[in-house]
Design a protein around this motif. Structure first.
Motif, PDB file in Angstrom:
ATOM      1  N   MET A 209      -7.588   0.860   8.510  1.00 38.26           N
ATOM      2  CA  MET A 209      -6.939   0.155   7.447  1.00 38.26           C
ATOM      3  C   MET A 209      -7.283   0.715   6.006  1.00 38.26           C
ATOM      4  SD  MET A 209      -4.599  -1.775   8.300  1.00 38.26           S
ATOM      5  CE  MET A 209      -4.300  -2.671   6.916  1.00 38.26           C
ATOM      6  N   GLU A 210      -8.654   0.904   5.718  1.00 40.53           N
ATOM      7  CA  GLU A 210      -9.271   1.615   4.741  1.00 40.53           C
ATOM      8  C   GLU A 210      -8.608   2.817   4.407  1.00 40.53           C
ATOM      9  OE1 GLU A 210     -13.413   1.333   5.319  1.00 40.53           O
ATOM     10  OE2 GLU A 210     -13.378  -0.576   5.025  1.00 40.53           O
ATOM     11  N   SER A 211      -8.327   3.489   5.279  1.00 34.70           N
ATOM     12  CA  SER A 211      -7.664   5.010   5.098  1.00 34.70           C
ATOM     13  C   SER A 211      -6.322   4.750   4.712  1.00 34.70           C
ATOM     14  CB  SER A 211      -7.838   5.781   6.309  1.00 34.70           C
ATOM     15  OG  SER A 211      -9.384   6.128   6.497  1.00 34.70           O
ATOM     16  N   VAL A 212      -5.619   3.887   5.578  1.00 32.10           N
ATOM     17  CA  VAL A 212      -4.031   3.853   5.128  1.00 32.10           C
ATOM     18  C   VAL A 212      -4.056   3.403   3.598  1.00 32.10           C
ATOM     19  CG1 VAL A 212      -3.401   1.729   6.307  1.00 32.10           C
ATOM     20  CG2 VAL A 212      -1.918   3.778   6.022  1.00 32.10           C
ATOM     21  N   GLU A 213      -4.829   2.521   3.447  1.00 37.53           N
ATOM     22  CA  GLU A 213      -4.726   1.452   2.109  1.00 37.53           C
ATOM     23  C   GLU A 213      -5.211   2.674   0.962  1.00 37.53           C
ATOM     24  OE1 GLU A 213      -6.933  -2.155   1.757  1.00 37.53           O
ATOM     25  OE2 GLU A 213      -6.013  -2.887   3.675  1.00 37.53           O
ATOM     26  N   SER A 214      -5.873   3.283   1.280  1.00 38.42           N
ATOM     27  CA  SER A 214      -6.456   4.364   0.141  1.00 38.42           C
ATOM     28  C   SER A 214      -5.145   5.452  -0.023  1.00 38.42           C
ATOM     29  CB  SER A 214      -7.541   5.200   0.966  1.00 38.42           C
ATOM     30  OG  SER A 214      -7.750   6.162  -0.179  1.00 38.42           O
ATOM     31  N   GLU A 215      -4.546   5.778   1.148  1.00 37.41           N
ATOM     32  CA  GLU A 215      -3.299   6.737   0.818  1.00 37.41           C
ATOM     33  C   GLU A 215      -2.274   5.896   0.102  1.00 37.41           C
ATOM     34  OE1 GLU A 215      -3.104   9.925   1.341  1.00 37.41           O
ATOM     35  OE2 GLU A 215      -5.159   9.781   1.692  1.00 37.41           O
ATOM     36  N   LEU A 216      -2.165   4.499   0.578  1.00 35.33           N
ATOM     37  CA  LEU A 216      -0.727   4.107  -0.240  1.00 35.33           C
ATOM     38  C   LEU A 216      -1.146   3.690  -1.816  1.00 35.33           C
ATOM     39  CD1 LEU A 216      -0.139   1.281   2.648  1.00 35.33           C
ATOM     40  CD2 LEU A 216       1.309   2.960   1.716  1.00 35.33           C
ATOM     41  N   ARG A 217      -2.595   3.337  -2.006  1.00 37.58           N
ATOM     42  CA  ARG A 217      -3.019   3.349  -3.380  1.00 37.58           C
ATOM     43  C   ARG A 217      -2.848   4.545  -4.253  1.00 37.58           C
ATOM     44  NH1 ARG A 217      -7.458   0.545  -1.262  1.00 37.58           N
ATOM     45  NH2 ARG A 217      -7.529  -1.587  -1.798  1.00 37.58           N
TER      46      ARG A 217
END
Length: 145
Positions: free
Chosen positions: A93-101
């Motif tokens: 989740m941290e990885s995908v959230e970073s990409e979305l940010r």
């Protein structure tokens, strides 16, 4: 936090069999969604937001992210049951959230099936809240497995 480092990378076509097997064991596949069609569709739109988690050569996790300019979406977050509770889901989740940010995404939405209290608790620990909104859907294409 995880004991072994998880290598998170974009999905590659040769991951498909392992990803579908992961989704099956995690009970994410339903009769009205063909997982192979879902993968093919995702590879046409923002394929870089389809991530897998690897422990050495073993694929143990996946997540699909998407952003259409208004909201981000999370689909198919899965961690193999043998590796759940070790922090790997949070890392995904941290990885995908970073990409979305990076794309300017202001908010993420996701859907949880009714009665899936364990998954709801997981997302609540990550800061997700019930939006008090009803999710509705309409099939535009039949997708039976």
């Amino acid at each position: 936090m995880p004991k072994n480092p998880l290598n998170i990378r974009p999905f590659q076509k040769e991951d498909e069999t392992a990803v579908v097997a992961l989704w099956r064991i995690c009970e994410l596949i339903v009769p009205w969604n063909n997982p192979h069609k879902d993968i093919a569709r995702k590879l046409k739109i923002q394929p870089e937001l389809f991530l897998v988690g690897m422990l050495d050569s073993l694929l143990i996790a996946s997540v699909m992210g998407g952003y259409e300019g208004h909201r981000g979406w999370i689909n198919y977050l899965a961690v193999h049951p043998n590796f759940q509770g070790l922090g790997y889901g949070q890392k995904m989740m941290e990885s995908v959230e970073s990409e979305l940010r990076k794309r300017g995404c202001p908010k993420i939405n996701l859907q949880i099936r009714h009665g899936n209290d364990r998954v709801m608790a997981f997302y609540q620990k990550l800061g997700f809240k019930d939006d008090k909104a009803l999710s509705m859907g309409k099939r535009l294409e039949e997708d039976h497995n």
